[in-house]
Design an enzyme around this catalytic site. Structure first.
Site, short mmCIF file in Angstrom:
data_model
loop_
_atom_site.label_atom_id
_atom_site.label_comp_id
_atom_site.label_asym_id
_atom_site.label_seq_id
_atom_site.Cartn_x
_atom_site.Cartn_y
_atom_site.Cartn_z
CB CYS A 116 -12.85 -12.77 -42.78
SG CYS A 116 -12.46 -13.58 -41.22
CG HIS A 255 -9.54 -10.16 -43.59
ND1 HIS A 255 -10.01 -9.61 -42.41
CD2 HIS A 255 -9.37 -11.48 -43.34
CE1 HIS A 255 -10.10 -10.57 -41.51
NE2 HIS A 255 -9.72 -11.70 -42.04
CG ASN A 285 -8.75 -11.89 -38.36
OD1 ASN A 285 -9.79 -11.32 -38.65
ND2 ASN A 285 -8.36 -13.02 -38.94
O1 UT7 Z 1 -9.53 -14.39 -40.86
C1 UT7 Z 1 -9.64 -15.35 -41.85
C2 UT7 Z 1 -9.49 -16.74 -41.33
N1 UT7 Z 1 -8.27 -17.00 -40.64
C3 UT7 Z 1 -7.05 -16.84 -41.19
O2 UT7 Z 1 -6.86 -16.31 -42.25
C4 UT7 Z 1 -5.90 -17.41 -40.40
C5 UT7 Z 1 -4.85 -17.92 -41.34
N2 UT7 Z 1 -3.78 -18.65 -40.68
C6 UT7 Z 1 -2.86 -18.07 -39.91
O3 UT7 Z 1 -2.91 -16.86 -39.69
C7 UT7 Z 1 -1.75 -18.94 -39.38
O4 UT7 Z 1 -1.87 -20.22 -39.93
C8 UT7 Z 1 -1.75 -19.03 -37.83
C9 UT7 Z 1 -1.25 -17.72 -37.25
C10 UT7 Z 1 -3.13 -19.36 -37.32
C11 UT7 Z 1 -0.77 -20.11 -37.38
O5 UT7 Z 1 0.50 -19.88 -37.92
P1 UT7 Z 1 1.30 -21.06 -38.64
O6 UT7 Z 1 2.60 -20.53 -38.97
O7 UT7 Z 1 0.44 -21.53 -39.79
O8 UT7 Z 1 1.43 -22.13 -37.52
P2 UT7 Z 1 0.79 -23.58 -37.41
O9 UT7 Z 1 -0.69 -23.52 -37.21
O10 UT7 Z 1 1.26 -24.41 -38.53
O11 UT7 Z 1 1.44 -24.06 -36.08
C12 UT7 Z 1 2.86 -24.14 -35.93
C13 UT7 Z 1 3.14 -24.46 -34.47
C14 UT7 Z 1 2.26 -25.57 -33.92
O12 UT7 Z 1 3.04 -26.36 -33.07
P3 UT7 Z 1 3.59 -27.79 -33.56
O13 UT7 Z 1 2.36 -28.57 -33.90
O14 UT7 Z 1 4.43 -27.49 -34.75
O15 UT7 Z 1 4.32 -28.28 -32.35
C15 UT7 Z 1 1.23 -24.82 -33.09
O16 UT7 Z 1 0.73 -25.60 -32.02
O17 UT7 Z 1 2.87 -23.30 -33.68
C16 UT7 Z 1 2.04 -23.67 -32.59
N3 UT7 Z 1 1.22 -22.54 -32.19
C17 UT7 Z 1 1.65 -21.64 -31.28
N4 UT7 Z 1 2.79 -21.55 -30.58
C18 UT7 Z 1 2.90 -20.50 -29.73
C19 UT7 Z 1 0.00 -22.17 -32.63
N5 UT7 Z 1 -0.41 -21.05 -32.00
C20 UT7 Z 1 0.60 -20.70 -31.16
C21 UT7 Z 1 0.79 -19.64 -30.25
N6 UT7 Z 1 1.96 -19.59 -29.57
N7 UT7 Z 1 -0.13 -18.67 -30.08
#
Ligand code: UT7
Length: 335
Positions: A116, A255, A285
């Site tokens: 990225c 980004h 993204n």
């Molecule tokens: O481009 C550069 C590299 N990448 C990034 O910069 C990405 C940076 N990170 C993020 O954007 C966020 O961390 C995400 C959008 C990927 C995830 O958001 P989050 O608020 O950090 O959620 P999380 O990964 O902590 O997950 C929270 C919950 C989980 O469920 P449990 O374990 O709490 O039951 C996930 O399984 O949300 C769940 N989850 C979803 N639920 C519905 C993850 N993806 C989804 C989804 N729909 N698409």
């Protein structure tokens, strides 16, 4: 010992291209255990574009690169740099094919791999080629068919990433003219390469196994924390190196990883909402294409106008990050 100031890299052309195939949150809802509400509120994304079967990174890069050349008003450059995580083949680099298809055969052409942050790394490379006199004009393209690295059944990554390409032409010029790139600040932390990786397909594990996926594995929450910390610090260093105050920044072009990351970085820097550029809702993204696509779209829509002081920043897998400044020049918008 002092040395003469090297010549600057000046932005003189810009363009972008997104593939037509759209993937909406409703499409994802129909297939995965997710909701439009979750995706919008956690990421700010409503839709993204993706390559259709048979389309690849070079196809995106040629479209964006051609528009940037047209915008620059000249059809030749001395080098082509392609920032991508998704080269058409593992070997060779994709840039030479892109150069040839753009009618630029025989010029030096190579890929830069910094996920990225690839466009920021590419800016630094292009500025170096110009500063040393190796090139007077460089075409820098950020192009990603990133969805080819995404497991369509993995809701935590399928909702985030999209495909696209953005490109700029940089020419030799003076450090004090509009469009001149300020100091480019870069950094990396390989001790956390595990936070976003595609385990199989490279030299260590050529063939996927049950333990080594061919798809992106991302620890989103951890990446989020590092992204905010490193982009905020890089922005402070870049503005300071340029002799700017943060209050001088007219447009933050970050980004487009996640709207909450952009908000945290901008809030930390004291850059108010009306000065933050964003297209994440529509584009998602697009990794190394994210910053140049946003720049091109903002230039076309009038979100970026000549004379504005612009702060660029990016962060991603590697970990790798960067930031840079420039005063926006008057640029034609090519379709
Ligand atoms: O481009 C550069 C590299 N990448 C990034 O910069 C990405 C940076 N990170 C993020 O954007 C966020 O961390 C995400 C959008 C990927 C995830 O958001 P989050 O608020 O950090 O959620 P999380 O990964 O902590 O997950 C929270 C919950 C989980 O469920 P449990 O374990 O709490 O039951 C996930 O399984 O949300 C769940 N989850 C979803 N639920 C519905 C993850 N993806 C989804 C989804 N729909 N698409």
């Amino acid at each position: 010992m002092t040395y003469p100031t090297p010549r600057a890299a000046v932005l003189t052309g810009i363009g972008s291209w997104l593939p037509p195939d759209e993937l909406t949150n409703a499409d994802l809802e129909a297939r995965l255990d997710t909701t439009d509400e979750w995706i919008r509120s956690r990421t700010g994304i409503a839709s993204r574009r993706r390559v259709s079967p048979g389309m690849s990174t070079s196809d995106l890069a040629v479209e964006a690169g051609g528009r940037a050349l047209k915008s620059s008003g000249q059809d030749s450059v001395d080098a082509v740099v392609l920032a991508t995580t998704t080269p058409d083949e593992l070997c060779p680099a994709t840039a030479p094919q892109v150069a040839t298809r753009l009618g630029l055969p025989m010029v030096p052409a190579f890929d830069v791999s910094a996920v990225c942050a690839g466009f920021l790394y590419g800016l630094s490379v292009a500025a170096g080629l110009i500063a040393t006199g190796a090139a007077d004009r460089v075409l820098l393209i950020g192009a990603e068919a990133f969805t080819t690295l995404i497991d369509p059944d993995d809701r935590s990554t399928a909702a985030i990433f999209g495909d696209g390409a953005g490109a700029v032409v940089l020419r030799a010029g003076n450090p004090d003219e509009p469009g001149a790139l300020g100091p480019v600040v870069l950094g990396s932390d390989g001790s956390r390469s595990d936070l976003a990786e595609v385990p199989a397909g490279g030299a260590r594990r050529r063939v996927p196994t049950p333990e080594a996926s061919p798809y992106l594995q991302m620890q989103g929450r951890e990446i989020f924390r590092h992204a905010v910390r490193h982009m905020t610090a890089a922005c402070r260093t870049a503005t300071e190196a340029a002799g700017w105050q943060l209050a001088d920044v007219d447009r933050l072009v970050a980004h487009q990883a996640n709207i909450r990351i952009i908000t945290s970085v901008a809030d930390g820097l004291g850059i108010p909402p009306e000065r933050r550029a964003s297209n994440i809702e529509r584009v998602g993204n697009t990794a190394g294409a994210s910053v140049p696509v946003l720049l091109a779209e903002e230039n076309a829509s009038g979100g970026l106008v000549a004379g504005q002081r612009v702060l660029l920043t990016a962060f991603g897998g590697g970990l790798a990050w960067g930031a840079a400044t420039l005063v926006w020049p008057s640029l034609a918008s090519a379709q």
